[in-house]
Scaffold this active site. Structure first.
Site, PDB file in Angstrom:
ATOM      1  N   HIS A 180       0.817  -1.217   0.000  1.00 35.09           N
ATOM      2  CA  HIS A 180       0.000   0.000   0.000  1.00 35.09           C
ATOM      3  C   HIS A 180       0.845   1.258   0.000  1.00 35.09           C
ATOM      4  CE1 HIS A 180      -3.638  -2.438   1.680  1.00 35.09           C
ATOM      5  NE2 HIS A 180      -3.397  -2.678   0.407  1.00 35.09           N
ATOM      6  N   CYS A 228       3.884  13.910  -6.988  1.00 36.84           N
ATOM      7  CA  CYS A 228       3.062  14.879  -7.714  1.00 36.84           C
ATOM      8  C   CYS A 228       1.702  14.293  -8.042  1.00 36.84           C
ATOM      9  CB  CYS A 228       3.771  15.272  -9.021  1.00 36.84           C
ATOM     10  SG  CYS A 228       2.746  16.286 -10.118  1.00 36.84           S
TER      11      CYS A 228
HETATM   12  N1  APR Z   1      -1.021  -7.416  17.925  1.00 38.98           N
HETATM   13  C1  APR Z   1      -1.675  -8.166  17.002  1.00 38.98           C
HETATM   14  N2  APR Z   1      -2.802  -7.742  16.368  1.00 38.98           N
HETATM   15  C2  APR Z   1      -3.262  -6.510  16.699  1.00 38.98           C
HETATM   16  C3  APR Z   1      -2.625  -5.679  17.650  1.00 38.98           C
HETATM   17  C4  APR Z   1      -1.456  -6.190  18.282  1.00 38.98           C
HETATM   18  N3  APR Z   1      -0.789  -5.487  19.215  1.00 38.98           N
HETATM   19  N4  APR Z   1      -3.342  -4.519  17.745  1.00 38.98           N
HETATM   20  C5  APR Z   1      -4.365  -4.622  16.877  1.00 38.98           C
HETATM   21  N5  APR Z   1      -4.336  -5.814  16.257  1.00 38.98           N
HETATM   22  C6  APR Z   1      -5.229  -6.329  15.220  1.00 38.98           C
HETATM   23  C7  APR Z   1      -6.651  -5.843  15.281  1.00 38.98           C
HETATM   24  O1  APR Z   1      -7.423  -6.697  16.113  1.00 38.98           O
HETATM   25  C8  APR Z   1      -7.088  -5.978  13.811  1.00 38.98           C
HETATM   26  O2  APR Z   1      -7.603  -7.265  13.548  1.00 38.98           O
HETATM   27  O3  APR Z   1      -4.733  -5.853  13.980  1.00 38.98           O
HETATM   28  C9  APR Z   1      -5.795  -5.773  13.032  1.00 38.98           C
HETATM   29  C10 APR Z   1      -5.717  -4.421  12.351  1.00 38.98           C
HETATM   30  O4  APR Z   1      -6.738  -4.389  11.363  1.00 38.98           O
HETATM   31  P1  APR Z   1      -6.998  -3.029  10.558  1.00 38.98           P
HETATM   32  O5  APR Z   1      -7.061  -1.881  11.505  1.00 38.98           O
HETATM   33  O6  APR Z   1      -8.133  -3.304   9.635  1.00 38.98           O
HETATM   34  O7  APR Z   1      -5.663  -2.808   9.711  1.00 38.98           O
HETATM   35  P2  APR Z   1      -5.210  -3.578   8.392  1.00 38.98           P
HETATM   36  O8  APR Z   1      -5.714  -4.974   8.385  1.00 38.98           O
HETATM   37  O9  APR Z   1      -3.750  -3.355   8.260  1.00 38.98           O
HETATM   38  O10 APR Z   1      -5.961  -2.737   7.234  1.00 38.98           O
HETATM   39  C11 APR Z   1      -5.665  -3.081   5.893  1.00 38.98           C
HETATM   40  O11 APR Z   1      -6.923  -1.157   5.182  1.00 38.98           O
HETATM   41  O12 APR Z   1      -7.489   1.070   5.480  1.00 38.98           O
HETATM   42  C12 APR Z   1      -6.718   0.185   4.732  1.00 38.98           C
HETATM   43  O13 APR Z   1      -4.742   0.739   3.606  1.00 38.98           O
HETATM   44  C13 APR Z   1      -5.251   0.490   4.889  1.00 38.98           C
HETATM   45  O14 APR Z   1      -3.391  -1.060   4.836  1.00 38.98           O
HETATM   46  C14 APR Z   1      -4.650  -0.789   5.444  1.00 38.98           C
HETATM   47  C15 APR Z   1      -5.688  -1.834   5.055  1.00 38.98           C
END
Ligand code: APR
Length: 245
Positions: free
Chosen positions: A120, A128
């Site tokens: 990402h 730009c």
């Molecule tokens: N250790 C392990 N897991 C964790 C921790 C931790 N300390 N803290 C949070 N989590 C988990 C949460 O429970 C959740 O399931 O990490 C996950 C994060 O999920 P999201 O917030 O949805 O993030 P992500 O999966 O990276 O999102 C994917 O969505 O918005 C777009 O581009 C953005 O790259 C991102 C993509």
């Protein structure tokens, strides 16, 4: 789960030790212990307080570029104060593991992971918006806001990240797909596994016969694909699994 003698930790560690070609697919939960906000955690996740289409999409930027760049400035300042945590460092101790990450922060890089594929993009630079090709590094502790491109004078520099509705960087996707198809084990760390096409890599690895080891603070959409699911914080579990704990 913080007991290295927990049967689930022992079984997953054995699977990782047997792996000849491991990879890691990570999300915001890997960086959360470093103080970097996640997106979907209830309460404090960015998308529980803001509309992603207004902050992380081309239409949102066209509608209110100032709001978007202020949001990125807040995230950049948050990241500028963040340090790699024990989870990043544990992964960095395993240069054999290819890192496929959805995260745009530089914590895996700063931890020392150099086999890194950022699906990402990378929040530490701007490009730009007129697509002239100009890219510049951003001072994360004092990030610039809206400005003209210094190369072509088009209004609007934007972060070099993939927004909703945009295609993933072609080269990064090709490398990630190749690493996924070649791996015999995929660590899936800190991701809700709901954003495609990135999340499809987990199913692709599973269908190709790889062992899936999920490390997450709660069960997710990828749970049905897990051969091992370790519920807890990545910064505690990864060092136990990878032998640096
Ligand atoms: N250790 C392990 N897991 C964790 C921790 C931790 N300390 N803290 C949070 N989590 C988990 C949460 O429970 C959740 O399931 O990490 C996950 C994060 O999920 P999201 O917030 O949805 O993030 P992500 O999966 O990276 O999102 C994917 O969505 O918005 C777009 O581009 C953005 O790259 C991102 C993509």
């Amino acid at each position: 789960m913080n007991d290295p003698h927990d049967e689930r930790i022992i079984l997953a560690s054995r699977a990782i030790a047997k792996s000849q070609n491991p990879c890691c697919f990570s999300g915001a939960g890997l960086s959360a212990p470093s103080g970097v906000g996640t997106f979907r955690d209830p309460g404090d996740g960015w998308w529980s307080r803001h509309d992603p289409m207004k902050l992380a999409s081309p239409d949102g930027f066209a509608e209110d570029p100032e709001l978007v760049m202020k949001w990125y400035a807040a995230r950049r300042i948050q990241m500028a104060h963040a340090q790699p945590n024990a989870g990043h460092l544990a992964l960095a101790c395993r240069p054999d593991i290819i890192q496929i990450t959805q995260n745009t922060d530089d914590l895996l890089k700063r931890a020392g992971c150099d086999r890194l594929i950022q699906l990402h993009g990378d929040i530490t630079s701007d490009r730009c918006h007129g697509n002239c090709g100009h890219v510049e590094h951003v001072d994360m502790s004092n990030p610039s806001l809206n400005r003209y491109c210094p190369a072509c004078s088009v209004w609007g520099m934007r972060p070099t990240v993939t927004w909703f509705g945009e295609s993933l960087p072609t080269a990064a996707w090709a490398l990630a797909e190749e690493a996924t198809l070649n791996c015999d084990l995929m660590l899936v760390v800190g991701t809700s596994a709901v954003v495609y096409p990135a999340a499809a890599l987990i199913e692709l690895a599973s269908r190709a016969g790889a062992t899936i080891v999920i490390i997450n603070s709660e069960s997710t959409a990828a749970t049905p694909l897990a051969d091992h699911e370790l519920i807890g914080s990545a910064e505690e579990i990864l060092p136990m699994l990878l032998g640096s704990g």
